[in-house]
Design a protein around this motif. Structure first.
Motif, mmCIF file in Angstrom:
data_model
loop_
_atom_site.group_PDB
_atom_site.id
_atom_site.type_symbol
_atom_site.label_atom_id
_atom_site.label_comp_id
_atom_site.label_asym_id
_atom_site.label_seq_id
_atom_site.Cartn_x
_atom_site.Cartn_y
_atom_site.Cartn_z
ATOM 1 N N TYR A 14 0.829 -1.196 0.000
ATOM 2 C CA TYR A 14 0.000 0.000 0.000
ATOM 3 C C TYR A 14 0.874 1.261 0.000
ATOM 4 O O TYR A 14 0.609 2.219 -0.739
ATOM 5 N N GLN A 15 1.904 1.264 0.852
ATOM 6 C CA GLN A 15 2.776 2.427 0.918
ATOM 7 C C GLN A 15 3.447 2.708 -0.426
ATOM 8 O O GLN A 15 3.599 3.866 -0.827
ATOM 9 N N SER A 16 3.844 1.652 -1.107
ATOM 10 C CA SER A 16 4.570 1.841 -2.361
ATOM 11 C C SER A 16 3.683 2.373 -3.471
ATOM 12 O O SER A 16 4.186 2.845 -4.497
ATOM 13 N N ARG A 73 -2.817 -0.692 7.090
ATOM 14 C CA ARG A 73 -2.006 -1.867 6.804
ATOM 15 C C ARG A 73 -2.820 -3.163 6.768
ATOM 16 O O ARG A 73 -2.266 -4.254 6.714
ATOM 17 N N ASN A 74 -4.151 -3.069 6.773
ATOM 18 C CA ASN A 74 -4.996 -4.255 6.898
ATOM 19 C C ASN A 74 -5.235 -4.942 5.560
ATOM 20 O O ASN A 74 -4.744 -4.502 4.519
ATOM 21 N N LEU A 190 -5.038 2.189 2.602
ATOM 22 C CA LEU A 190 -4.214 3.365 2.853
ATOM 23 C C LEU A 190 -4.653 4.546 1.989
ATOM 24 O O LEU A 190 -4.576 5.704 2.417
ATOM 25 N N LYS A 191 -5.151 4.282 0.775
ATOM 26 C CA LYS A 191 -5.664 5.373 -0.040
ATOM 27 C C LYS A 191 -6.891 6.006 0.614
ATOM 28 O O LYS A 191 -7.066 7.230 0.574
ATOM 29 N N LEU A 192 -7.733 5.182 1.235
ATOM 30 C CA LEU A 192 -8.866 5.730 1.964
ATOM 31 C C LEU A 192 -8.392 6.555 3.149
ATOM 32 O O LEU A 192 -8.889 7.662 3.396
#
Length: 428
Positions: A14-16, A73-74, A190-192
């Protein structure tokens, strides 16, 4: 340099894929507010947004960066209903309360999707979820569940899958039957989270990362949250730390236990169209649930290994790869590009914890694996409660959530023994 969370291992996929993740300044000096919020995940940020847009002065702090906890991170699966199935809820709570809790979860689902659409947040939503049985002989239970949710709860989006259909939709022959739910789906969490923080800040909430709360007390008729660089005084407070509560507040900490969960992301599976061809999310029937799905760019995101201590494994990839290969032998050598973990907050009955833990201070957490939609909605319900009263939040406040046995010293060893026993049962 990619940010490495100090509270959770690994850099997530997600971070990437989130190229613009704003930073929010640490609190510098004391502040006052109508409401102070501790915790910058879905619950805290939704509460901050809904309060701020109504003109309430809100100060929100988080010990690390927004998204370093479970919200960012889920596994990204929304699910349907509560973590505890309606059949079990009816036995303990009766039909009326079970139905109200089911409806609350449906409202949470609609709220999440509507919020993202209203604010133009690309959460990479993909529809569909499959719940599958890892043991033979459970066909009747799965068929009955479809019938009950349709006839008693008015939910018409679920159908039964026999073994042949289950194998076809998963691309794996390791499961015996299941249900297909077209009324839910999965997202990029993570975008949310990043979009939600932007919206809350734009509404006027004062947001602060890298600001751990050291204590929450009442002094002179005000709630005081102490930090290293100043105190926050407010009329009301929300503690929304979930599995990262630590020892901040004892009533919450005794009832919400963190367990570690780990996820791996493969490279895109362009050469394996047989794997989840419908792009649904999957959760299986193990007590230690295996949950997996394909991302919009065709990666397999696979979660399943849990740990019942705060320790992190030396090699997340090795354990995730072994579980992937059990279901998909053709992927035994697949490259895993990202592997990460974090803490999930659970309660004894696997039901959310919402309680006024001291006058003017509400704690909410313990979503037990259904936090993607419930945590967002509970933040809104807290705001509703502050502004005008919320009957739906009262549904959760009246749930009986006991403390974990053993006190502060023995509860983690006792939980480790209990959950390890259930994990052993999953193998037989």
């Amino acid at each position: 340099m990619t940010w490495q969370s100090p509270i959770a291992p690994g850099v997530s996929w997600y971070q990437s894929t989130v190229t613009d993740r704003p930073e929010y300044p640490a609190l510098d000096g004391s502040a006052s507010a109508d409401v102070v919020i501790v915790g910058g995940g879905f619950t805290g940020l939704q509460a901050a947004y809904n309060l701020a847009k109504a003109g309430t002065r809100v100060v929100l702090i988080d010990a690390v960066r927004f998204g370093d906890g479970a919200s960012g991170r889920n596994g990204g699966q929304m699910g349907t209903g509560q973590r505890t199935e309606v059949e079990e809820l009816e036995k303990t709570l009766g039909f009326e309360r079970a139905k109200a809790l089911f409806d609350l979860a449906e409202n949470a689902k609609k709220h999440l999707l509507g919020f993202a659409e209203t604010h133009g947040i690309d959460i990479e939503y993909l529809p569909g979820q499959l719940n599958v049985a890892h043991k033979a002989g459970w066909e009747k239970d799965y068929r009955d569940h479809v019938e009950i949710t349709a006839t008693r709860y008015g939910y018409k989006h679920m159908s039964f899958m026999d073994q042949a259909e289950t194998s076809e939709r998963l691309g794996s022959k390791r499961y015996f039957c299941g249900t297909r739910d077209t009324g839910t789906g999965h997202i990029h969490p993570l975008k949310l989270l990043v979009g939600l923080a932007r919206v809350a800040a734009a509404a006027g909430a004062s947001l602060h990362e890298m600001t751990p709360a050291r204590s929450v007390t009442r002094e002179g008729g005000k709630i005081v949250v102490k930090t290293d660089r100043g105190d926050i005084r407010a009329d009301r407070a929300l503690i929304a730390c979930n599995g990262y509560i630590g020892n901040l507040e004892p009533v919450n900490a005794a009832r919400v236990m963190p367990i570690r969960s780990f996820i791996g992301a493969t490279v895109p599976l362009a050469n394996h169209p047989e794997i989840i061809p419908g792009n649904e999310a999957i959760a299986d029937s193990r007590f230690v649930v295996r949950y997996f799905r394909k991302s919009r760019d065709g990666r397999l995101l696979f979660g399943g290994r849990e740990a019942y201590t705060a320790d992190n494994p030396r090699d997340i990839t090795q354990h995730i790869r072994r579980q992937i290969a059990e279901l998909y032998p053709q992927l035994k050598d697949v490259e895993i590009s990202h592997a990460w973990g974090g803490s999930v907050g659970i309660t004894m009955p696997r039901q959310p914890f919402a309680r006024e833990v001291m006058p003017g201070v509400t704690a909410i957490g313990g979503y037990s694996g259904h936090g993607v939609m419930l945590s967002n909605y509970c933040g809104k319900l807290f705001a509703d409660d502050v502004l005008s009263g919320s009957g739906e939040l009262d549904l959760l406040k009246t749930l009986k959530i006991p403390a974990f046995p053993g006190g502060s010293h023995l509860r983690k060893p006792l939980l480790f023994l209990a959950l390890s026993w259930y994990a052993l049962r999953d193998r037989f």
